[in-house]
Design a protein around this motif. Structure first.
Motif: not given
Length: 305
Positions: A70, A73, A196-197, A200
């Protein structure tokens, strides 16, 4: 010699899956968003610092890894909204300058928050020890775990990109971004998901390598150059190309660094062979890139211009 080859081949595969995790996000960001992000290596570093911090606070590597996700993210979304979103309409030179500035800011921020001393993350007890391979050869269980985790993520990305609606949009965006936008897709939301992917995945790679390497402020830059080579070899925007390119680059880099000096000893004295081998080994990856681009200018799986 056979034992050494097997050992270094496994090390190359392990490095390859880590490079893939970083390169997958970078190739999507470049292929879909048309953004050159020099700060991608910083996310790899941030993931390592996150897992080191959370593991120290909780006393468990697994909780540290879980809490890192998180946090990664949040970092990806904040960077996309605050910085990257403002670069979509700018030239690649502006993007390079802005993201290079992010690298400098991130490195100094890390020094302020965590200090300049390297951090260490203990290997989780579940994955400690080694397993027998052949003869007296043994291989660390944790490195096997990295390979398995990387392959699992690669399989997950393959399924998402090829068999889900968001994957369809990602593939369409990599092929014709203007058409996707004209069809009514919220391109801003799609870009936020892509960035964001990628963040991460890079943070996850940094978290996985933390128990093996020292966590320090220079770790992001050292891996970024190899990651760009992977993206170019595999083809911009191709996850399949990023995976194959990462394995090729990592295996060539690892085997070249070990066996180059050994092979040169057949024609040179040991000291000259070692020195020449150390100089030639870093060149092998770029020779590989030149050969592939000569045969396939768009990369192994890149879209033809």
């Amino acid at each position: 010699m056979a034992n050494l080859f097997v050992l270094q081949l496994l090390n190359g595969v392990q490095l390859g899956v880590l490079l893939f995790l970083i390169a997958a996000g970078l190739t999507l960001v470049f292929g879909i968003m048309d953004v050159v992000n020099l700060a991608h290596g910083v996310l790899y570093m941030v993931g390592a610092y996150f897992v080191a911090t959370f593991a120290a606070l909780t006393g468990s590597f697994w909780w540290g890894l879980l809490l890192m996700l998180p946090a990664a993210i949040a970092v990806g979304l904040i960077l996309e909204v605050v910085v990257i979103r403002r670069l979509y309409a700018r030239s690649h030179l502006d993007q390079v300058l802005a993201t290079f500035g992010l690298v400098m800011i991130a490195n100094e921020t890390v020094k302020i928050v965590w200090g300049t001393s390297p951090l260490s993350v203990p290997t989780p007890e579940l994955l400690s020890g080694s397993i027998p391979l052949m003869g007296p050869l043994r291989y660390p269980v944790y490195r096997v775990g990295i390979i398995v985790a990387g392959l699992a993520v690669a399989l997950g990305l393959f399924l998402v990109i090829n068999y889900t609606r968001i994957g369809m949009l990602l593939r369409a965006g990599a092929t014709n971004r203007a058409m996707v936008s004209a069809l009514g897709v919220d391109i801003g939301k799609l870009f936020a998901i892509v960035f964001t992917l990628g963040a991460v995945l890079a943070c996850f790679a940094g978290a996985l390598i933390a128990p093996i390497l020292s966590v320090d402020t220079g770790m992001g830059e050292s891996v970024l150059i190899l990651t760009f080579v992977v993206v170019v070899i595999g083809g911009i925007g191709s996850i399949k190309g990023a995976f194959l390119g990462a394995i090729l680059v990592a295996v060539v880099d690892t085997l070249g660094g070990v066996f180059g000096p050994i092979l040169l000893r057949e024609v040179l004295d040991p000291s000259a062979a070692n020195q020449t081998g150390r100089m030639l080994a870093p060149m092998l990856v770029y020779i590989l890139m030149a050969v592939i681009l000569f045969a396939k200018p768009a990369g192994l799986f890149g879209a033809k211009a």
